[in-house]
Design a protein around this motif. Sequence first.
Motif, PDB file in Angstrom:
ATOM      1  N   GLU A  72      51.251 -53.418 110.113  1.00 24.04           N
ATOM      2  CA  GLU A  72      52.829 -53.074 109.551  1.00 24.04           C
ATOM      3  C   GLU A  72      52.482 -52.550 107.987  1.00 24.04           C
ATOM      4  OE1 GLU A  72      56.720 -52.245 108.548  1.00 24.04           O
ATOM      5  OE2 GLU A  72      55.457 -52.410 110.411  1.00 24.04           O
ATOM      6  N   CYS A  73      51.680 -53.472 107.143  1.00 24.87           N
ATOM      7  CA  CYS A  73      51.283 -53.110 105.726  1.00 24.87           C
ATOM      8  C   CYS A  73      50.341 -52.305 105.428  1.00 24.87           C
ATOM      9  CB  CYS A  73      51.205 -54.408 105.131  1.00 24.87           C
ATOM     10  SG  CYS A  73      52.129 -55.782 105.171  1.00 24.87           S
ATOM     11  N   PHE A  74      49.331 -52.095 106.271  1.00 25.21           N
ATOM     12  CA  PHE A  74      48.307 -51.385 105.777  1.00 25.21           C
ATOM     13  C   PHE A  74      47.695 -50.091 106.865  1.00 25.21           C
ATOM     14  CE2 PHE A  74      47.301 -55.666 104.271  1.00 25.21           C
ATOM     15  CZ  PHE A  74      47.685 -55.362 103.116  1.00 25.21           C
ATOM     16  N   VAL A  75      48.233 -50.100 108.064  1.00 23.24           N
ATOM     17  CA  VAL A  75      47.985 -49.079 108.898  1.00 23.24           C
ATOM     18  C   VAL A  75      49.199 -48.045 109.135  1.00 23.24           C
ATOM     19  CG1 VAL A  75      47.464 -48.534 111.296  1.00 23.24           C
ATOM     20  CG2 VAL A  75      46.366 -50.491 110.276  1.00 23.24           C
ATOM     21  N   GLU A  76      50.397 -48.812 109.274  1.00 18.89           N
ATOM     22  CA  GLU A  76      51.477 -47.964 109.740  1.00 18.89           C
ATOM     23  C   GLU A  76      52.234 -47.547 108.328  1.00 18.89           C
ATOM     24  OE1 GLU A  76      54.180 -50.169 112.194  1.00 18.89           O
ATOM     25  OE2 GLU A  76      52.883 -49.842 113.858  1.00 18.89           O
ATOM     26  N   ALA A  77      51.713 -47.993 107.186  1.00 15.82           N
ATOM     27  CA  ALA A  77      52.356 -47.857 105.868  1.00 15.82           C
ATOM     28  C   ALA A  77      51.049 -47.313 104.854  1.00 15.82           C
ATOM     29  CB  ALA A  77      53.128 -48.890 105.079  1.00 15.82           C
ATOM     30  N   GLY A  98      37.820 -58.528 112.653  1.00 15.79           N
ATOM     31  CA  GLY A  98      38.560 -57.393 113.353  1.00 15.79           C
ATOM     32  C   GLY A  98      39.700 -56.804 112.222  1.00 15.79           C
ATOM     33  N   CYS A  99      40.561 -57.652 111.849  1.00 18.64           N
ATOM     34  CA  CYS A  99      41.423 -57.376 110.909  1.00 18.64           C
ATOM     35  C   CYS A  99      40.854 -56.444 109.715  1.00 18.64           C
ATOM     36  CB  CYS A  99      42.160 -58.548 110.131  1.00 18.64           C
ATOM     37  SG  CYS A  99      43.293 -59.433 111.468  1.00 18.64           S
ATOM     38  N   ILE A 100      39.590 -56.591 109.270  1.00 18.55           N
ATOM     39  CA  ILE A 100      39.080 -56.051 108.135  1.00 18.55           C
ATOM     40  C   ILE A 100      38.732 -54.732 108.675  1.00 18.55           C
ATOM     41  CG2 ILE A 100      37.067 -56.019 106.710  1.00 18.55           C
ATOM     42  CD1 ILE A 100      37.291 -58.978 106.429  1.00 18.55           C
ATOM     43  N   LYS A 101      38.178 -54.437 109.723  1.00 22.09           N
ATOM     44  CA  LYS A 101      37.771 -53.437 110.190  1.00 22.09           C
ATOM     45  C   LYS A 101      38.772 -52.175 110.450  1.00 22.09           C
ATOM     46  CE  LYS A 101      33.588 -54.830 112.840  1.00 22.09           C
ATOM     47  NZ  LYS A 101      32.866 -55.194 114.119  1.00 22.09           N
ATOM     48  N   LYS A 102      39.942 -52.864 110.892  1.00 22.31           N
ATOM     49  CA  LYS A 102      41.217 -52.184 111.292  1.00 22.31           C
ATOM     50  C   LYS A 102      41.731 -51.562 110.096  1.00 22.31           C
ATOM     51  CE  LYS A 102      43.981 -53.333 114.346  1.00 22.31           C
ATOM     52  NZ  LYS A 102      45.099 -53.933 115.099  1.00 22.31           N
ATOM     53  N   VAL A 103      41.835 -52.104 108.912  1.00 18.31           N
ATOM     54  CA  VAL A 103      42.488 -51.874 107.612  1.00 18.31           C
ATOM     55  C   VAL A 103      41.442 -50.772 106.988  1.00 18.31           C
ATOM     56  CG1 VAL A 103      43.207 -52.601 105.598  1.00 18.31           C
ATOM     57  CG2 VAL A 103      43.948 -53.885 107.414  1.00 18.31           C
ATOM     58  N   VAL A 104      40.003 -51.440 106.867  1.00 26.82           N
ATOM     59  CA  VAL A 104      39.203 -50.595 106.068  1.00 26.82           C
ATOM     60  C   VAL A 104      38.928 -49.155 106.527  1.00 26.82           C
ATOM     61  CG1 VAL A 104      36.788 -50.503 105.203  1.00 26.82           C
ATOM     62  CG2 VAL A 104      38.189 -52.625 104.983  1.00 26.82           C
ATOM     63  N   TYR A 105      38.858 -49.026 107.838  1.00 25.72           N
ATOM     64  CA  TYR A 105      38.575 -47.909 108.593  1.00 25.72           C
ATOM     65  C   TYR A 105      39.721 -46.848 108.238  1.00 25.72           C
ATOM     66  CZ  TYR A 105      34.700 -49.942 111.131  1.00 25.72           C
ATOM     67  OH  TYR A 105      33.404 -50.724 111.307  1.00 25.72           O
TER      68      TYR A 105
END
Length: 306
Positions: A72-77, A98-105
């Motif tokens: 919600e905070c870093f992928v969709e916004a 996993g959360c780090i990878k998703k956000v950083v990528y």
Amino acid sequence: MKLAPTIRTYIENHIRERGYKLQQFSDVTGVNVGTLSAILKGSRPLAMNQLDQITSGMGLEKGYFYEMYSVECFVEAAPHWRRLEPFLYRCAELNKLGCIKKVVYQVTDDRSYISELFQMAENLYFKEMNEAALILYGCVAAGEKYQHSERLALCQYRIFLLHKTMSKFDNLAAAAQLEPYIEKLDEEIQLDAIKDLANVYSTIHLWDKVYDLAEELERKVDFQLELQSRRRKNRKRTAFYPIFTYKAYANLLKASVCEARKQYEKALEYTDVYVTVIEISNPTEEEQELIERFKDGRREIGIYTI
């Protein structure tokens, strides 16, 4: 930005199931009741510390909501670094890779974050949060791949150090990946990188490579020692060890190569050189400790034992 409905729904359901008034839930979590009200209405974003407080108050495991929060905070916004930074640190602490990878990528497409991500990677590296640091270094290196910068070179060096395995072939591949970036590194850090490369090649008995790197290391050390004599004494050192130790180590490397080739007289010549190098006057405590390690024999000075 509105709070992810899934998280808000979890909180609202929890409050309803427990029969809490909002003030009671505020007392349980330690989050101000007015802040809670705004969060539940979606008119105020949820900060990391508030998320952790609410998660704890609900009796859930640490990081329970991080997956939803990251989306919600870093992928969709569009992410803001002031919010992203504490999230990444907390994920690193909890090993939520996993959360780090998703956000950083997601954010590395925006080069405005490269500098901050690199600095965070360095902070995590020195705190020995290696897996999280490796993700960030990889993303920064990908973002900098056309820049040929010192930052890219340092990322490649850190990746080399963090990728070391028990496999000699993996280490050989990592060394080959690093070599083109050596000259882009800070001149003192080059000493560490060359030493580490030589150690890798030594473990797989590529003696020609070890000897050439030892020669290069000594050449660069001599240059740094000359610079050091001209600089002010309080200049911060960037090499891991005092500069003179790399000259001693270069001669130990060459002695080891000669021993492997059964050139024993030549090995003794290099050994004599390193003995001379470590005979310095008024050594500091750090220097004296290293001198003792040299005197005790060819102990581990870097990452590998020679």
